[in-house]
Design an enzyme around this catalytic site. Structure first.
Site, PDB file in Angstrom:
ATOM      1  N   SER A  76     -53.668  35.038 -34.226  1.00 28.04           N
ATOM      2  CA  SER A  76     -52.716  35.056 -35.345  1.00 28.04           C
ATOM      3  C   SER A  76     -53.092  34.160 -36.518  1.00 28.04           C
ATOM      4  O   SER A  76     -52.398  34.176 -37.544  1.00 28.04           O
ATOM      5  CB  SER A  76     -51.314  34.678 -34.847  1.00 28.04           C
ATOM      6  N   LYS A  79     -53.299  35.834 -39.876  1.00 28.33           N
ATOM      7  CA  LYS A  79     -52.174  36.045 -40.787  1.00 28.33           C
ATOM      8  C   LYS A  79     -52.313  35.248 -42.090  1.00 28.33           C
ATOM      9  O   LYS A  79     -51.671  35.574 -43.094  1.00 28.33           O
ATOM     10  CB  LYS A  79     -50.858  35.714 -40.096  1.00 28.33           C
ATOM     11  N   SER A 140     -44.587  33.868 -36.664  1.00 30.75           N
ATOM     12  CA  SER A 140     -45.844  34.578 -36.410  1.00 30.75           C
ATOM     13  C   SER A 140     -45.560  36.031 -36.058  1.00 30.75           C
ATOM     14  O   SER A 140     -46.166  36.611 -35.155  1.00 30.75           O
ATOM     15  CB  SER A 140     -46.643  33.911 -35.290  1.00 30.75           C
ATOM     16  N   LYS A 266     -51.208  27.291 -39.257  1.00 25.50           N
ATOM     17  CA  LYS A 266     -50.956  28.482 -38.448  1.00 25.50           C
ATOM     18  C   LYS A 266     -51.592  28.362 -37.060  1.00 25.50           C
ATOM     19  O   LYS A 266     -52.729  27.913 -36.924  1.00 25.50           O
ATOM     20  CB  LYS A 266     -51.525  29.715 -39.162  1.00 25.50           C
TER      21      LYS A 266
END
EC number: 3.4.16.4
Length: 433
Positions: A76, A79, A140, A266
């Site tokens: 993720s 992203k 997320s 993140k």
């Protein structure tokens, strides 16, 4: 156990010369060359991760690296590229924050899969770009990230192609991208990237991810206003989903430590990726960016990636002192440059822009040199005339863009006009400057 005791700050005043001495080294330093920057100082702190890197977010100065050039699944953390393209589309007036969009059936299927991190998007419901952006960064949310990409490019495939083009613009050549959210390709069902194995995952190196974070913060520093949020509600037609940030190092969450007051960026994890985290924190007027990849991930409660990030941040805070120099500051040993055919034989030099150098706490003097010996007249005031490079003793200060050094632009502090033809002839015959 990790150091929670605050490290004493050393007050440093930077004047015309750059000369810094530490109160004593805690970690040894190692000479650097182009072949070692992918594992720069890796033996100085033992991290239980597959790869890692720490850089200055502004300059790209490398402070630590372990297998930083090895490509691995990024999950993720993907992203952040999706978010960059979203903010770029808003800046270019192709999207607006309050614009409402509806998810497709394949996106809804992903968004309601309990095995993935998500907010439960509903078919026929409308969501603002702001909602989707917040859900992508905080929860997320995979479906939300996919819907942002769908809105920007018209299809998942078209958006992935945009993502690939964007990272290439940043000089990232070895990335493989198949999904906007970081899930394995086959998990997207009908939205899987065509012609690619269902098990294919997005991959980059820790160095690549550091570049992504650097570019995002540089272009859109406002992203930190969202990544620093520990909690936020996602509202959908009277139903509220309470979002909690997967970055547990934020204040109010389980891995918060006041010694490391992170405000982004993140997390990511899949079975193949393990636990990953790109983090950022301000420290003594500078911004540190760290990446850890392939940390332990026993289950959804495992804090390993944050424990390893704390070890890395502690190493950087202990090993280095960030020194910020204002634009125009002159560097000891490189204060002037010879000017050919100028009114004056030399021109005074200084830093083109405000610059932060993380000086190793090794008791050695930080010194600068210029990459050229002379320039041709005429020279305008504030004109860029070369690059400084820095050393601490024999150790080069290196960066993402230059593993053989870190180039910092030097400017002329005053104009130096070119003398006329007759003066040049006179000097050629009779000598002089």
């Amino acid at each position: 156990m990790f150091f929670s005791k605050k490290i004493k700050r050393v007050a440093i005043t930077t004047v015309a010369a750059v000369s810094i001495f530490s109160c004593g080294a805690v970690f040894a330093t190692t000479p650097v060359n182009a072949d070692t920057t992918s594992s720069y100082q890796a033996d100085q702190v033992k991290l239980n991760v597959k790869s890692a890197i720490a850089i200055d977010s502004d300059s790209g100065q490398i402070l630590y690296a372990k297998n930083a050039a090895q490509t691995l699944p990024i999950a993720s953390m993907t992203k952040l590229v999706t978010v960059y393209l979203t903010l770029q589309a808003i800046k270019n007036h192709k999207l607006s924050w309050d614009q409402k969009v509806k998810p497709t059936a394949p996106i809804v299927k992903v968004a309601n899969n309990a095995e993935y991190s998500n907010v439960p998007l509903k078919l026929g419901h409308s969501y603002t770009i702001r909602q989707l952006y917040q859900a992508t960064l905080i929860e997320s949310a995979n479906g939300a990230a996919m819907l942002l990409g769908q809105t920007i490019a018209g299809s998942q495939k078209a958006f992935i192609d945009q993502m690939r083009a964007q990272v290439k613009k940043w000089g990232i050549e070895d990335a493989k991208i198949y999904t906007a959210c970081g899930l394995p390709n086959g998990n997207l069902g009908k939205d899987a990237y065509p012609g690619v194995n269902k098990n294919a995952e997005n991959t980059m190196s820790a160095k690549d991810m550091a570049i992504v974070g650097q570019k995002l913060i540089s272009a859109f520093p406002e992203v930190l206003e969202t990544t620093r949020l520990a909690h936020l509600n996602f509202k959908d037609a009277g139903h509220v989903t309470k979002m909690a940030n997967f970055n547990w190092m934020l204040k109010g969450l389980s891995q918060y430590d006041q010694a490391y007051p992170v405000d982004g960026l993140k997390t990511g994890n899949t079975d193949a990726a393990g636990a990953c985290f790109i983090g950022t924190v301000q420290h003594n007027g500078a911004r540190l960016l760290t990446v850890v990849m392939g940390a332990r991930h026993r289950d959804g409660t495992d804090p390993a990636r944050f424990e390893q990030t704390k070890k890395l941040m502690n190493y950087v805070f202990t090993k280095y002192r960030p020194v910020t120099m204002t634009a125009g500051s002159q560097m000891n040993g490189a204060k002037t440059i010879k000017v050919t055919d100028g009114d004056n034989a030399t021109t005074n030099l200084g830093l083109k822009n405000k610059t932060t150098i993380w000086d190793p706490a090794d008791g050695k003097t930080l010194v600068a040199s210029l990459n050229k010996k002379s320039v041709e007249a005429p020279i305008k005031k504030d004109q860029t005339v070369g690059d400084y490079q820095f050393k601490s003793g024999n150790e080069k200060i290196v960066s993402l863009s230059n593993p053989n050094g870190m180039n910092v632009k030097a400017k002329a502090l005053s104009a130096n006009n070119k003398v006329n033809f007759f003066v040049r002839i006179w000097r050629w015959i009779f000598g002089g400057r």
